[in-house]
Enzyme design. Structure first.
Site, short mmCIF file in Angstrom:
data_model
loop_
_atom_site.label_atom_id
_atom_site.label_comp_id
_atom_site.label_asym_id
_atom_site.label_seq_id
_atom_site.Cartn_x
_atom_site.Cartn_y
_atom_site.Cartn_z
CB SER A 88 -0.90 0.04 1.24
OG SER A 88 -1.69 -1.11 1.30
CB THR A 208 -0.70 6.13 0.62
OG1 THR A 208 -1.48 4.96 0.42
CG2 THR A 208 -1.29 7.24 -0.20
CB VAL A 219 -5.12 12.81 -5.84
CG1 VAL A 219 -4.41 13.33 -4.59
CG2 VAL A 219 -4.20 12.94 -7.06
N GLY A 220 -5.75 10.64 -3.35
CA GLY A 220 -6.46 10.41 -2.10
C GLY A 220 -6.22 11.51 -1.08
CG ASP A 221 -6.57 10.26 2.99
OD1 ASP A 221 -6.40 9.34 2.15
OD2 ASP A 221 -6.31 10.13 4.20
N GLY A 244 -9.67 7.22 1.56
CA GLY A 244 -9.30 8.63 1.50
C GLY A 244 -10.42 9.56 1.13
N1 GLY Z 1 -5.77 6.67 2.64
C1 GLY Z 1 -5.13 6.39 1.45
C2 GLY Z 1 -5.92 6.65 0.26
O1 GLY Z 1 -7.15 6.60 0.29
O2 GLY Z 1 -5.35 6.87 -0.78
#
Ligand code: GLY
Length: 328
Positions: A88, A208, A219-221, A244
């Site tokens: 991950s 990540t 794109v995530g958090d 995210g």
């Molecule tokens: N928390 C990681 C993502 O959602 O990309």
């Protein structure tokens, strides 16, 4: 000479920043009396999931120089980014639906200055590139090909982030190509790390490869300040892991730290932020977990589902802990 963040802000400060800051501060609440009384003199590092090696690496840096919080965060997170078995984060991270590994990371220092990269491909250490964005550019976020160009200019080596294992899993996934984000109820995810030294200075980082088999461009958090990570040197810091999209929509880590500012204790702040997500969303099969720390070194953790664990190092002790969760 390149224009750095500090030069840029100095330039703006004389024209715009100073009057704006003055007018905002007039309406701010005063910090509570005892906010700055530091009795806990230990270095403390917290990481999401069972990232003990990352914690020990970070603690090793702080044991040598406890003012070097950013190096502690960077070197700690680097260990996970380079680990092909963590699928991950970084090298060996699961790819998107098109077979590309795309990385998100951010870092924040004790003054709340930040650097971030989103959608970075072919570089093993996005947290290091994010730190360079913080320290060597006038910007906060570099994205995609711009982030990769910057990484190359900074001397980072381009690498293939796919491993035999992640290629084989992706080939298997392609047979059905079904996308159902069952997020990490028991599995590893993003590394978020927050660190505090014995005089109450804090920093944090987050790295990540994002959701497995996400859409290209997602794109995530994790690279977004106030979502995957937030540090306010006066009150505390927090980082998040899990789906995210929900963290982004709820500004989860900003909320936690803001609740600290308004007098919540750190555990209650974590619980309130997770409950806000639950109130607005169907979270039956979804995981989000948070960890946080206040300036005095009190720590908290909470998650939607059980199974979210985190590592805490303080002084000579490092422990793996399971967070309390909303659903039991
Ligand atoms: N928390 C990681 C993502 O959602 O990309």
């Amino acid at each position: 000479m390149p224009l750095t963040r500090r030069h840029f802000q100095k330039l703006l400060g004389s024209v715009i920043t100073i009057p704006l800051i003055k007018s905002c501060r007039a309406s701010e609440e005063k910090p509570q009396e005892d906010t700055h009384i530091i009795t806990n003199k230990n270095n403390i590092v917290l990481s999401t999931w069972n990232n003990q090696r990352a914690n020990l690496t970070a603690m090793g840096v702080l044991d040598t120089d406890n003012s070097d919080l950013l190096t502690a965060i960077e070197k700690g997170i680097n260990t996970v980014e380079a680990d092909p078995n963590d699928m991950s984060v970084g090298y060996g991270g699961r790819p998107d639906r098109d077979g590309n590994v795309t990385l998100d990371a951010c870092i924040m220092d004790k003054n709340g200055e930040a650097g971030s990269v989103t959608y970075l491909q072919n570089y093993m250490h996005p947290i290091s590139v994010a730190r360079k964005v913080l320290e060597s550019t006038p910007h906060v976020i570099l994205s995609g090909s711009g982030a990769a160009k910057f990484a190359s200019e900074q001397g980072y080596e381009s690498v293939d982030l796919l491993t035999d294992k992640s290629k084989a899993e992706y080939a298997e996934w392609l047979k059905k190509a079904e996308y159902s984000p069952k997020v990490n109820i028991e599995r590893h995810d993003t590394i978020g790390m927050i660190a505090r030294n014995g005089i109450g200075e804090m920093s944090g980082g987050c790295s990540t490869s994002g959701l497995a088999y996400k859409m290209a461009g997602r794109v995530g958090d994790s690279p977004i300040i106030g979502a995957g990570l937030y540090v306010d040197g006066e009150y505390g810091c927090a980082t998040a892991t899990g789906l995210g999209e929900l963290v982004l929509e709820n500004c989860t880590t900003f909320l936690i730290v803001e609740l600290l500012r308004h007098g919540y204790d750190v555990q209650s702040a974590c619980e309130e932020a997770i409950k806000r997500i639950i109130k607005k969303n169907n979270t039956k099969d979804i995981q989000v977990g948070v960890i946080a720390m206040d300036i005095k070194g009190n720590t908290g953790a909470y998650s939607i589902q059980k199974g979210f664990n985190y590592v805490k190092s303080e002084g000579k002790n490092t422990t793996l802990n399971e967070a309390n969760s909303y659903y039991r």
